[in-house]
Design a protein around this motif. Structure first.
Motif, PDB file in Angstrom:
ATOM      1  N   THR A   1      49.537  63.029  79.463  1.00 29.88           N
ATOM      2  CA  THR A   1      49.316  64.245  80.875  1.00 29.88           C
ATOM      3  C   THR A   1      48.652  65.354  80.001  1.00 29.88           C
ATOM      4  O   THR A   1      49.227  66.322  80.184  1.00 29.88           O
ATOM      5  CB  THR A   1      49.594  64.315  81.759  1.00 29.88           C
ATOM      6  N   ILE A   2      47.230  65.536  80.489  1.00 29.72           N
ATOM      7  CA  ILE A   2      46.289  67.007  80.202  1.00 29.72           C
ATOM      8  C   ILE A   2      45.712  67.118  81.151  1.00 29.72           C
ATOM      9  O   ILE A   2      44.724  66.754  82.373  1.00 29.72           O
ATOM     10  CB  ILE A   2      45.594  66.341  79.054  1.00 29.72           C
ATOM     11  N   LEU A   3      46.679  68.450  81.884  1.00 33.23           N
ATOM     12  CA  LEU A   3      45.632  68.867  83.189  1.00 33.23           C
ATOM     13  C   LEU A   3      44.093  69.989  82.469  1.00 33.23           C
ATOM     14  O   LEU A   3      44.098  70.963  81.966  1.00 33.23           O
ATOM     15  CB  LEU A   3      46.179  70.106  83.484  1.00 33.23           C
ATOM     16  N   ARG A   4      42.953  69.628  82.946  1.00 34.89           N
ATOM     17  CA  ARG A   4      41.596  70.923  82.821  1.00 34.89           C
ATOM     18  C   ARG A   4      41.143  70.886  84.327  1.00 34.89           C
ATOM     19  O   ARG A   4      41.549  70.434  85.061  1.00 34.89           O
ATOM     20  CB  ARG A   4      40.749  69.207  82.514  1.00 34.89           C
ATOM     21  N   TRP A   5      40.295  71.712  83.792  1.00 29.97           N
ATOM     22  CA  TRP A   5      40.293  72.812  84.963  1.00 29.97           C
ATOM     23  C   TRP A   5      38.202  73.334  84.524  1.00 29.97           C
ATOM     24  O   TRP A   5      38.184  73.279  83.244  1.00 29.97           O
ATOM     25  CB  TRP A   5      40.577  73.796  86.092  1.00 29.97           C
ATOM     26  N   GLN A   6      37.734  74.277  85.212  1.00 28.73           N
ATOM     27  CA  GLN A   6      36.709  74.919  84.892  1.00 28.73           C
ATOM     28  C   GLN A   6      37.234  76.324  86.155  1.00 28.73           C
ATOM     29  O   GLN A   6      37.800  76.580  87.071  1.00 28.73           O
ATOM     30  CB  GLN A   6      35.303  74.441  85.081  1.00 28.73           C
ATOM     31  N   PRO A   7      36.350  77.782  85.678  1.00 30.09           N
ATOM     32  CA  PRO A   7      35.421  77.650  84.186  1.00 30.09           C
ATOM     33  C   PRO A   7      35.999  78.613  83.283  1.00 30.09           C
ATOM     34  O   PRO A   7      36.949  78.804  83.660  1.00 30.09           O
ATOM     35  CB  PRO A   7      34.635  78.580  85.034  1.00 30.09           C
TER      36      PRO A   7
ATOM     37  N   ASP B   1      62.354  71.819  90.359  1.00 32.60           N
ATOM     38  CA  ASP B   1      62.197  73.225  90.637  1.00 32.60           C
ATOM     39  C   ASP B   1      60.791  73.673  89.565  1.00 32.60           C
ATOM     40  O   ASP B   1      60.542  72.621  89.090  1.00 32.60           O
ATOM     41  CB  ASP B   1      62.844  73.854  89.467  1.00 32.60           C
ATOM     42  N   THR B   2      60.321  74.540  89.949  1.00 37.60           N
ATOM     43  CA  THR B   2      58.972  74.490  89.607  1.00 37.60           C
ATOM     44  C   THR B   2      59.195  75.110  88.291  1.00 37.60           C
ATOM     45  O   THR B   2      59.467  76.190  87.393  1.00 37.60           O
ATOM     46  CB  THR B   2      58.065  76.224  90.605  1.00 37.60           C
ATOM     47  N   GLN B   3      58.047  74.700  87.616  1.00 40.01           N
ATOM     48  CA  GLN B   3      57.960  75.351  85.636  1.00 40.01           C
ATOM     49  C   GLN B   3      56.788  75.486  85.158  1.00 40.01           C
ATOM     50  O   GLN B   3      55.499  75.053  85.948  1.00 40.01           O
ATOM     51  CB  GLN B   3      58.193  73.844  84.827  1.00 40.01           C
ATOM     52  N   LYS B   4      56.492  76.129  84.882  1.00 34.45           N
ATOM     53  CA  LYS B   4      55.340  77.248  84.147  1.00 34.45           C
ATOM     54  C   LYS B   4      54.688  77.324  83.056  1.00 34.45           C
ATOM     55  O   LYS B   4      56.115  76.813  81.885  1.00 34.45           O
ATOM     56  CB  LYS B   4      55.566  78.929  84.040  1.00 34.45           C
ATOM     57  N   LYS B   5      53.630  76.591  82.810  1.00 31.89           N
ATOM     58  CA  LYS B   5      53.258  76.037  81.583  1.00 31.89           C
ATOM     59  C   LYS B   5      51.603  76.861  81.255  1.00 31.89           C
ATOM     60  O   LYS B   5      51.726  77.324  81.714  1.00 31.89           O
ATOM     61  CB  LYS B   5      52.438  74.476  81.350  1.00 31.89           C
ATOM     62  N   CYS B   6      51.536  76.921  79.548  1.00 27.45           N
ATOM     63  CA  CYS B   6      50.101  77.198  78.962  1.00 27.45           C
ATOM     64  C   CYS B   6      49.586  78.632  79.761  1.00 27.45           C
ATOM     65  O   CYS B   6      49.084  79.353  81.108  1.00 27.45           O
ATOM     66  CB  CYS B   6      48.996  76.799  79.550  1.00 27.45           C
ATOM     67  N   ILE B   7      51.117  79.633  79.699  1.00 25.49           N
ATOM     68  CA  ILE B   7      51.404  81.274  80.626  1.00 25.49           C
ATOM     69  C   ILE B   7      49.923  81.891  79.415  1.00 25.49           C
ATOM     70  O   ILE B   7      50.089  82.081  78.181  1.00 25.49           O
ATOM     71  CB  ILE B   7      52.238  81.921  80.190  1.00 25.49           C
ATOM     72  N   LEU B   8      49.315  82.513  80.425  1.00 25.65           N
ATOM     73  CA  LEU B   8      48.272  83.297  79.573  1.00 25.65           C
ATOM     74  C   LEU B   8      47.483  82.638  78.849  1.00 25.65           C
ATOM     75  O   LEU B   8      46.854  83.313  77.880  1.00 25.65           O
ATOM     76  CB  LEU B   8      48.496  84.551  79.347  1.00 25.65           C
ATOM     77  N   THR B   9      46.545  81.904  79.244  1.00 24.79           N
ATOM     78  CA  THR B   9      45.900  80.910  78.556  1.00 24.79           C
ATOM     79  C   THR B   9      44.307  81.396  78.693  1.00 24.79           C
ATOM     80  O   THR B   9      44.291  81.434  80.085  1.00 24.79           O
ATOM     81  CB  THR B   9      45.929  79.559  78.644  1.00 24.79           C
TER      82      THR B   9
ATOM     83  N   GLU C   1      42.126  78.838  77.888  1.00 27.72           N
ATOM     84  CA  GLU C   1      41.640  78.093  77.753  1.00 27.72           C
ATOM     85  C   GLU C   1      41.224  77.225  78.855  1.00 27.72           C
ATOM     86  O   GLU C   1      42.354  78.018  79.954  1.00 27.72           O
ATOM     87  CB  GLU C   1      42.552  76.649  77.045  1.00 27.72           C
ATOM     88  N   THR C   2      40.443  76.573  79.241  1.00 31.30           N
ATOM     89  CA  THR C   2      40.616  75.082  80.932  1.00 31.30           C
ATOM     90  C   THR C   2      41.483  73.583  80.148  1.00 31.30           C
ATOM     91  O   THR C   2      41.239  73.191  81.074  1.00 31.30           O
ATOM     92  CB  THR C   2      39.000  75.375  80.624  1.00 31.30           C
ATOM     93  N   GLU C   3      42.092  74.099  79.281  1.00 27.26           N
ATOM     94  CA  GLU C   3      43.493  72.763  79.740  1.00 27.26           C
ATOM     95  C   GLU C   3      44.475  73.409  79.122  1.00 27.26           C
ATOM     96  O   GLU C   3      44.297  74.515  78.394  1.00 27.26           O
ATOM     97  CB  GLU C   3      42.672  71.483  79.036  1.00 27.26           C
TER      98      GLU C   3
END
Length: 283
Positions: free
Chosen positions: A43-49, A66-74, A76-78
């Motif tokens: 599963t990939i999450l994508r967004w803009q801008p 529990d809440t989990q953090k991913k792609c911290i301070l990225t 990228e837009t996915e």
């Protein structure tokens, strides 16, 4: 008596400083067009801008987890969120935070956008089954295929297949038809093999796709490659009737030309023979 006014002045000062800090930190843009893309539970999450002078951090919120953090301070837009969606029957939302590196230490909550809800078990798309081998012998067509694998593993490190997750909720459907024909038939199985009765004098084409029985939407998976048998294939099956019509027309044209040429040559030969038999002038 002086404590209360002093405390009030301190609170007022704090409020003014807070307003000044807010005025000096303009609100960051938030993500838009957030989409989930999931095949076989990857599963990939994508967004803009694309961010400019700021970053994104993704938070995955489950209904019971529990809440989990991913792609911290990225920048990228996915973001690949597969590993935090292991409870595939859980329903998740993603919060995409817009942050600056300096603001991470701030107690103030950064601006964020919220995705649509996503339940992997109900929404991931089934990938293409892999056809391992197939044979057509007499009037029996046998096809063996393989379940698509997921990114999730067993304790021994081997990858789970979609069958390991969906179990009896998974069916496979075979679509097959006579080669050079458009009329399709279908068959269903819960195993990894099809055996169907066919016309032994004809070749067949086919493809397979998985089906999740409990779903109302996204029930059908991706279609496998289309393959065709070649047992007993003759020239007509291989090239079609059109080629034979062309060959017949060419053959008729060649035969007609040969006849015409034969007639012309025959007439010329007779004319030459007649001229040779005529007496010479003056003799």
């Amino acid at each position: 008596m002086l404590c209360a006014p002093a405390a009030g002045r301190a609170l007022l000062l704090c409020a003014l400083l807070g307003r000044l800090a807010a005025a000096g930190s303009p609100e960051l843009p938030t993500a838009v067009n957030i989409t989930w893309s999931s095949i076989n539970f990857k599963t990939i999450l994508r967004w803009q801008p694309k961010p400019s002078d700021y970053f994104y951090t993704v938070e995955i919120h489950g209904q019971t987890s529990d809440t989990q953090k991913k792609c911290i301070l990225t920048a990228e837009t996915e973001c690949d969120v597969t590993d935090v969606l292991r409870n595939v029957k859980e329903t998740y939302t993603a919060h995409i935070l817009s942050v600056t590196s300096s603001r991470m230490d701030n107690f103030e909550e950064p601006p964020f956008a919220v995705s649509e809800k996503f339940t992997p078990y109900n929404q991931t798309i089934l990938g293409k089954p892999e056809i391992q081998n197939y044979t057509q012998k007499d009037s029996k067509l046998s096809i063996v295929f393989k379940d698509p694998l997921t990114p999730y593993t067993f304790p021994n490190g081997s990858f789970q297949s979609i069958r390991d997750i969906f179990k009896h909720d998974l069916d496979y459907k075979l679509y097959y038809w006579k080669d050079q024909s458009s009329g399709k038939k279908d068959a269903t199985t819960k195993s990894n093999k099809f055996e169907i009765n066919v016309d032994s004098t004809k070749n067949y084409c086919f493809y397979i796709q998985g089906i999740i029985l409990s779903r109302r939407e996204n029930r059908d998976g991706q279609e496998s490659v289309v393959l065709c048998t070649s047992v007993g294939r003759n020239i007509l099956d291989e090239y079609g009737a059109e080629v034979f019509i062309i060959i017949a027309v060419i053959a008729i044209a060649v035969i007609t030309l040969a006849i015409v040429l034969s007639v012309i040559l025959c007439k010329r030969k007779k004319a030459k023979s007649a001229r040779e038999k005529e007496p010479l002038n003056g003799v």
